[in-house]
Motif scaffolding. Structure first.
Motif, PDB file in Angstrom:
ATOM      1  N   ARG A 790      24.336  37.676  56.447  1.00 38.81           N
ATOM      2  CA  ARG A 790      24.827  37.428  55.094  1.00 38.81           C
ATOM      3  C   ARG A 790      25.821  38.508  54.673  1.00 38.81           C
ATOM      4  O   ARG A 790      26.863  38.234  54.048  1.00 38.81           O
ATOM      5  N   MET A 791      25.505  39.770  55.025  1.00 37.16           N
ATOM      6  CA  MET A 791      26.401  40.873  54.673  1.00 37.16           C
ATOM      7  C   MET A 791      27.765  40.695  55.336  1.00 37.16           C
ATOM      8  O   MET A 791      28.814  40.883  54.707  1.00 37.16           O
ATOM      9  N   LEU A 792      27.762  40.298  56.625  1.00 39.09           N
ATOM     10  CA  LEU A 792      29.012  40.108  57.341  1.00 39.09           C
ATOM     11  C   LEU A 792      29.836  38.951  56.758  1.00 39.09           C
ATOM     12  O   LEU A 792      31.059  39.041  56.627  1.00 39.09           O
ATOM     13  N   VAL A 793      29.137  37.869  56.401  1.00 37.89           N
ATOM     14  CA  VAL A 793      29.831  36.733  55.797  1.00 37.89           C
ATOM     15  C   VAL A 793      30.447  37.130  54.461  1.00 37.89           C
ATOM     16  O   VAL A 793      31.590  36.776  54.147  1.00 37.89           O
ATOM     17  N   GLU A 794      29.688  37.906  53.676  1.00 45.23           N
ATOM     18  CA  GLU A 794      30.203  38.305  52.366  1.00 45.23           C
ATOM     19  C   GLU A 794      31.378  39.267  52.501  1.00 45.23           C
ATOM     20  O   GLU A 794      32.290  39.274  51.673  1.00 45.23           O
ATOM     21  N   GLU A 795      31.382  40.098  53.563  1.00 43.04           N
ATOM     22  CA  GLU A 795      32.557  40.942  53.813  1.00 43.04           C
ATOM     23  C   GLU A 795      33.798  40.063  54.015  1.00 43.04           C
ATOM     24  O   GLU A 795      34.862  40.326  53.444  1.00 43.04           O
ATOM     25  N   GLY A 796      33.657  39.026  54.847  1.00 42.45           N
ATOM     26  CA  GLY A 796      34.787  38.119  55.083  1.00 42.45           C
ATOM     27  C   GLY A 796      35.219  37.408  53.824  1.00 42.45           C
ATOM     28  O   GLY A 796      36.413  37.249  53.561  1.00 42.45           O
ATOM     29  N   LEU A 797      34.242  36.990  53.011  1.00 48.25           N
ATOM     30  CA  LEU A 797      34.573  36.289  51.768  1.00 48.25           C
ATOM     31  C   LEU A 797      35.260  37.215  50.769  1.00 48.25           C
ATOM     32  O   LEU A 797      36.109  36.767  49.996  1.00 48.25           O
ATOM     33  N   TYR A 798      34.887  38.491  50.793  1.00 48.39           N
ATOM     34  CA  TYR A 798      35.581  39.446  49.921  1.00 48.39           C
ATOM     35  C   TYR A 798      37.054  39.586  50.327  1.00 48.39           C
ATOM     36  O   TYR A 798      37.938  39.716  49.481  1.00 48.39           O
ATOM     37  N   TYR A 799      37.303  39.591  51.650  1.00 42.89           N
ATOM     38  CA  TYR A 799      38.688  39.597  52.123  1.00 42.89           C
ATOM     39  C   TYR A 799      39.458  38.417  51.522  1.00 42.89           C
ATOM     40  O   TYR A 799      40.576  38.557  51.016  1.00 42.89           O
ATOM     41  N   VAL A 800      38.844  37.245  51.610  1.00 41.81           N
ATOM     42  CA  VAL A 800      39.490  36.025  51.120  1.00 41.81           C
ATOM     43  C   VAL A 800      39.697  36.098  49.613  1.00 41.81           C
ATOM     44  O   VAL A 800      40.778  35.763  49.096  1.00 41.81           O
ATOM     45  N   LEU A 801      38.661  36.543  48.880  1.00 37.29           N
ATOM     46  CA  LEU A 801      38.744  36.595  47.417  1.00 37.29           C
ATOM     47  C   LEU A 801      39.831  37.567  46.953  1.00 37.29           C
ATOM     48  O   LEU A 801      40.661  37.226  46.101  1.00 37.29           O
ATOM     49  N   ILE A 802      39.832  38.769  47.535  1.00 35.87           N
ATOM     50  CA  ILE A 802      40.804  39.782  47.107  1.00 35.87           C
ATOM     51  C   ILE A 802      42.222  39.359  47.465  1.00 35.87           C
ATOM     52  O   ILE A 802      43.150  39.469  46.651  1.00 35.87           O
ATOM     53  N   SER A 803      42.410  38.857  48.700  1.00 33.62           N
ATOM     54  CA  SER A 803      43.753  38.414  49.097  1.00 33.62           C
ATOM     55  C   SER A 803      44.188  37.231  48.250  1.00 33.62           C
ATOM     56  O   SER A 803      45.381  37.070  47.946  1.00 33.62           O
ATOM     57  N   GLY A 804      43.254  36.363  47.848  1.00 33.02           N
ATOM     58  CA  GLY A 804      43.574  35.235  46.985  1.00 33.02           C
ATOM     59  C   GLY A 804      44.091  35.691  45.631  1.00 33.02           C
ATOM     60  O   GLY A 804      45.071  35.145  45.103  1.00 33.02           O
ATOM     61  N   VAL A 805      43.421  36.708  45.054  1.00 35.37           N
ATOM     62  CA  VAL A 805      43.842  37.235  43.754  1.00 35.37           C
ATOM     63  C   VAL A 805      45.229  37.881  43.864  1.00 35.37           C
ATOM     64  O   VAL A 805      46.117  37.647  43.029  1.00 35.37           O
ATOM     65  N   ILE A 806      45.417  38.693  44.938  1.00 36.95           N
ATOM     66  CA  ILE A 806      46.715  39.356  45.140  1.00 36.95           C
ATOM     67  C   ILE A 806      47.827  38.336  45.293  1.00 36.95           C
ATOM     68  O   ILE A 806      48.882  38.414  44.647  1.00 36.95           O
ATOM     69  N   SER A 807      47.606  37.355  46.161  1.00 35.86           N
ATOM     70  CA  SER A 807      48.654  36.370  46.436  1.00 35.86           C
ATOM     71  C   SER A 807      48.905  35.471  45.237  1.00 35.86           C
ATOM     72  O   SER A 807      50.044  35.032  45.009  1.00 35.86           O
ATOM     73  N   LEU A 808      47.858  35.192  44.447  1.00 31.44           N
ATOM     74  CA  LEU A 808      48.050  34.350  43.259  1.00 31.44           C
ATOM     75  C   LEU A 808      48.976  35.037  42.262  1.00 31.44           C
ATOM     76  O   LEU A 808      49.905  34.420  41.733  1.00 31.44           O
ATOM     77  N   ILE A 809      48.733  36.322  42.043  1.00 34.18           N
ATOM     78  CA  ILE A 809      49.575  37.071  41.102  1.00 34.18           C
ATOM     79  C   ILE A 809      50.975  37.261  41.663  1.00 34.18           C
ATOM     80  O   ILE A 809      51.984  36.934  41.025  1.00 34.18           O
ATOM     81  N   LEU A 810      51.036  37.781  42.903  1.00 38.95           N
ATOM     82  CA  LEU A 810      52.342  38.072  43.511  1.00 38.95           C
ATOM     83  C   LEU A 810      53.132  36.795  43.778  1.00 38.95           C
ATOM     84  O   LEU A 810      54.339  36.729  43.533  1.00 38.95           O
ATOM     85  N   GLY A 811      52.452  35.759  44.280  1.00 42.37           N
ATOM     86  CA  GLY A 811      53.119  34.500  44.575  1.00 42.37           C
ATOM     87  C   GLY A 811      53.692  33.841  43.338  1.00 42.37           C
ATOM     88  O   GLY A 811      54.805  33.310  43.351  1.00 42.37           O
ATOM     89  N   THR A 812      52.935  33.882  42.239  1.00 44.63           N
ATOM     90  CA  THR A 812      53.408  33.277  40.994  1.00 44.63           C
ATOM     91  C   THR A 812      54.630  34.016  40.457  1.00 44.63           C
ATOM     92  O   THR A 812      55.617  33.394  40.046  1.00 44.63           O
TER      93      THR A 812
END
Length: 874
Positions: A790-812
């Motif tokens: 579960r910890m490893l999966v959540e690490e990967g999901l944090y990557y996705v969440l943070i990159s999603g927030v960055i790209s949403l702001i920067l992309g827009t």
């Protein structure tokens, strides 16, 4: 004391390479993708340069580097004897056909098949003319005479040669496909007929005749195409050759330079295109650097104990850096050929779409994969690889043995201890693990974010094209009747829309409205008073007027004659409301009564706000009449470069408003550095040089298909010089263009997204493998397998969440900035936010964030906890 252990270091390097199979797979894939992007970019760039050059050469009429104009045989022989002339071909201009009117048809004698080939003429059927009556024609001639495409048919041509009117029946011995790009059709006669036609006339006779009859200058003389070893300094070379032959290139022997070669020189490159190409190159460099650097960076720290142990046995830092460079070179030797092959295939697929977008698909040009393309892909891929592995190599080479043996991920940073009354939480541990190696985490986040940002920009750009604005700029109503030079099917101006064509359209059922577009087709001007001239001079001083060729001529006429070029239009009152008012007020009823003019700003690239006159001011419109006289303007070489008219008719008008005329209401020409003006319809129609260049129809939807069928039949079978535009055809073309852009943009985004995903997978997998001893410790103190997963999966999901927030702001933000800038360049473009990129990428990455940790963790479970605890990288 020196030791020669280079052989041992090489063997260690190769064995280390073999032991990093996972790293090797990702590295080869990354290098191949990077090389593919570079190769595709180079192939597309060189391909488009070749296509542009080919198009220009066809417009000029030959592949030659330079040409001699109206040369005698003696002049030709002296010039071509120069060793700098690699080869040459020639033709002799004879006359123009006078009984064919839909195009300019030039009779010529060709040196041979090589001259035809260099003029982009390939016979579809037949052979070179031999007998007196033989002639080669193109499909335009056969179409105008309504003859079949076959040899043996007879055609009657009327022409004038050396003052004699000639009428002769020829037999078609060969025909070729006519080109819309070229300004004229070339008809080639036989040498036998030329000898009969020429008789006892000499070159000197033809020169003298041309001097006394400027309209027939060059007839009977040689047009010579010269080919040099290089396209560099063409003009200087040809001038030097002419002078060395004993002639003055400005007086006694004229020449021309094929500007197809000149326009592709670096200094003449379009700045916007250069920015696009450089931008694409930088994007690929950054993308390739991110993943290749991250792969080697993670690999170095995974093997850090190994490099530390090598240090203890005497291996130097430079040797360790060499080991990493050698590994990168071996991986490049595998990845680069794969990338070259993939780039070639991608270019073959994408190139036709690029031709369709740019309108060059009619040339029939195919992608050529030259050695320069492969060299470009190899060199830049290697540059990217070696830049990417430089820093990891320095890190590996500078680590001390003690630091290496003690190293665990993130151990180099001393963290503040945290106390918690609620105990450890899985999600907190996962988030904390991301901060253990901030550099690695940052690289992965950048790679993922970059792919989403690029896809966001591409999809936003595609969604920002406005079909309604595109149609508004191209078409009034449902159908526009106009000559083919306006609708895109021809290049020669006609005398306006046929009356019979209009009568046919008027008679069709379902016509709801009809509006005529008029123009004065001869040279027209507006007179500049002191105020107007002062304003125009200020625009030149500001540097917003276009210089060179026609632009400079317009400026000179405006300043010297106080006459500014103006295209004069007139419309039915129902469509005057389509004009966009920039200043003043458009009162259609008052305007129709007469005495008013609607004026545009100066026509140019950066002329927004450049207004010669303002609402309420008065000006004089100058038009040509039957009493006007044309005065030739010649350059220093005696060539006619322009005409000026005397006895112009003057009429005063008051400026009612400054307007912008949609492209759909013009004849698609632009009076560079001049203006467009709209006069009341009755004022234009009274001019002897006015014509109706377009008629717009709105038709009931149920009758539209039959309406189009009737006018299509007229254009194909009665008068091919007439054409038409419909909403359906424009929408089809628009959709094709958007589809091509979508495929190219999404394909590029997909490749970069694959690189980002590979980077993400590599980071997760190598991180889990490197931390297997740490996981064993956690399990030994009570953490369950389920909690660890579960910890490893959540690490990967944090990557996705943070990159999603960055790209949403920067992309827009980037999408808004880029699309807003394009909105000022492309008339049918308006920013529309699009978040489809995130709906596509985020779920995909989330799935990978779950699957990849599970797969990587299972690989670490092949050993027991005790074995993993005892593992010290031995």
């Amino acid at each position: 004391m020196k030791n020669n252990n280079s052989g041992v270091v090489r063997r260690l390097s190769m064995r280390s390479l073999k032991n990093n199979k996972m790293r090797n797979i990702f590295a080869v894939a990354a290098i191949a993708l990077t090389c593919m992007l570079f190769t595709t970019l180079a192939a597309m760039g060189i391909g488009m340069i070749d296509v542009t050059q080919e198009s220009t050469m066809r417009e000029v009429g030959g592949r030659f580097h330079a040409g001699l104009k109206a040369a005698t045989r003696e002049q030709m022989e002296k010039v071509t004897a120069d060793e700098r002339v690699r080869s040459y071909t020639w033709n002799i201009f004879i006359s123009q056909a006078e009984n064919l009117t839909r195009r300019q048809y030039e009779l010529r004698l060709a040196q041979g098949e090589e001259e035809l080939e260099n003029s982009f003429i390939t016979l579809a059927e037949g052979a070179m003319p031999e007998k007196e009556e033989d002639i080669i024609v193109d499909t335009y001639v056969l179409d105008e005479l309504k003859l079949p495409y076959e040899t043996g048919v007879e055609i009657l041509l009327e022409f004038t040669f050396h003052g004699e009117k000639i009428s002769k029946t020829f037999r078609v011995c060969g025909w070729y496909e006519g080109s819309q790009i070229s300004h004229a059709s070339e008809l080639y006669i036989s040498e036998a007929y030329w000898k009969e036609l020429k008789g006892s006339l000499t070159d000197e006779d033809f020169v003298a005749w041309g001097e006394s009859h400027p309209n027939e200058a060059g007839a009977g003389l040689y047009a010579v195409g010269l080919y040099f070893d290089s396209a560099a300094d063409i003009e200087q070379t040809v001038r030097s050759i002419i002078e060395d032959a004993g002639y003055d290139p400005d007086v006694t022997l004229g020449y021309g330079v094929n500007w197809a070669y000149m326009q592709n020189r670096a200094e003449a490159a379009d700045p916007f295109s250069v920015v696009i190409l450089v931008g694409a190159l930088v994007v690929i460099l950054i993308t390739g650097y991110l993943i290749i650097y991250n792969i080697f960076y993670i690999s170095v720290f995974q093997d850090i104990r190994f490099y530390g142990l090598l240090k203890t046995v005497g291996t130097t830092g430079r040797q360790i850096q060499g080991m990493i460079r050698r590994q990168a070179l071996v991986l490049s030797a595998i990845g680069i050929p794969v990338g070259l092959a993939a780039g070639y295939l991608a270019s073959r697929i994408v190139f036709p779409f690029m031709l369709r977008v740019t309108g060059y698909d009619s040339l029939g040009v195919e992608m050529k994969f030259s050695p320069q393309v492969a060299l470009f892909g190899i060199v830049f891929a290697l540059i990217t690889v070696f830049i990417s592995c430089r820093k990891p190599g320095k890190i590996a080479g500078s680590v001390s043995p003690v630091e290496a043996v003690r190293y665990t991920e993130g151990s180099g940073v001393r963290k503040k201890e945290k106390k918690s009354e609620t105990g450890a939480r899985i999600h907190r541990m996962a988030l904390s693990n991301l901060g253990r190696s901030k550099k690695k985490t940052t690289l992965v986040l950048l790679s993922l974010s970059f792919s989403m940002v690029l896809l966001c920009v591409v999809l936003t750009g595609i969604g920002s094209f406005r079909i309604d604005a595109y149609l508004e700029q191209r078409l009034l109503g449902d159908v526009l009747l106009a000559p083919t030079y306006i609708t895109g099917g021809g290049t020669v101006m006609s005398s306006g829309v046929d009356e019979a064509y209009i009568e046919l359209a008027d008679a069709q059922p379902g016509v709801l409205s009809k509006n005529e577009l008029w123009q004065i087709f001869n040279r027209t001007y507006i007179s500049l008073d002191e105020t107007g001239l002062e304003r125009y001079q200020s625009f030149e001083d500001q540097g917003i007027l276009r210089e060179g060729d026609w632009g400079t001529s317009v400026i000179n006429t405006a300043k010297e004659q106080r006459q500014l070029n103006a295209d004069i239009y007139a419309y039915d009152t129902d469509i005057l409301s389509n004009l966009k008012v920039l200043d003043g007020e458009l009162d259609i009823e008052k305007f129709s009564q007469g005495g008013y003019v609607l004026l545009t700003e100066i026509i140019g690239d950066h002329t927004e706000g450049a207004r010669i006159y303002r609402p309420g001011e008065k000006l004089k419109v100058l038009t040509v009449t039957d009493d006007s006289e044309a005065i030739e303007i010649k350059d220093e070489a005696g060539n006619i470069v322009d005409y000026r008219f005397t006895n112009l008719e003057e009429k005063e008008y008051e400026v009612m408003a400054i307007v912008e005329i949609p492209s759909s209401m013009t004849d698609q020409s632009s009076p560079v550095n001049g203006v467009r003006a709209v006069l009341p319809k009755q004022d234009v129609q009274t001019s002897p040089y006015s014509w109706c260049f377009g008629v717009s129809y709105t038709v009931e939807e149920t009758q539209l298909d039959s309406f189009v069928q009737e006018i299509e039949n007229y254009c194909e079978n009665i008068n091919p010089e007439m054409g038409y535009l419909t909403k359906a055809s424009l929408m089809e073309g628009f959709d094709s263009m958007i589809t091509a852009i979508r495929i190219i943009g999404i394909a590029l985004s997909a490749v970069i997204a694959i690189i980002g995903v590979l980077n993400f997978i590599n980071s997760i997998v190598t991180g889990i493998i490197a931390r297997k001893r740490e996981f064993a410790i956690l399990c030994s103190i009570g953490m369950t397998q389920r909690q660890l997963k579960r910890m490893l999966v959540e690490e990967g999901l944090y990557y996705v969440l943070i990159s999603g927030v960055i790209s949403l702001i920067l992309g827009t933000v980037l999408s808004w900035a880029i699309m807003t800038a394009l909105n000022n360049v492309i008339m049918f473009f308006a920013y529309r936010p699009n978040f489809l990129a995130y709906l596509i990428m985020l779920p995909l990455l989330a799935v990978l964030a779950v699957i990849v940790p599970f797969a990587a963790y299972r690989r670490t479970q092949k050993e027991s906890i005790v074995q993993r605890l005892q593992d010290t990288e031995n």
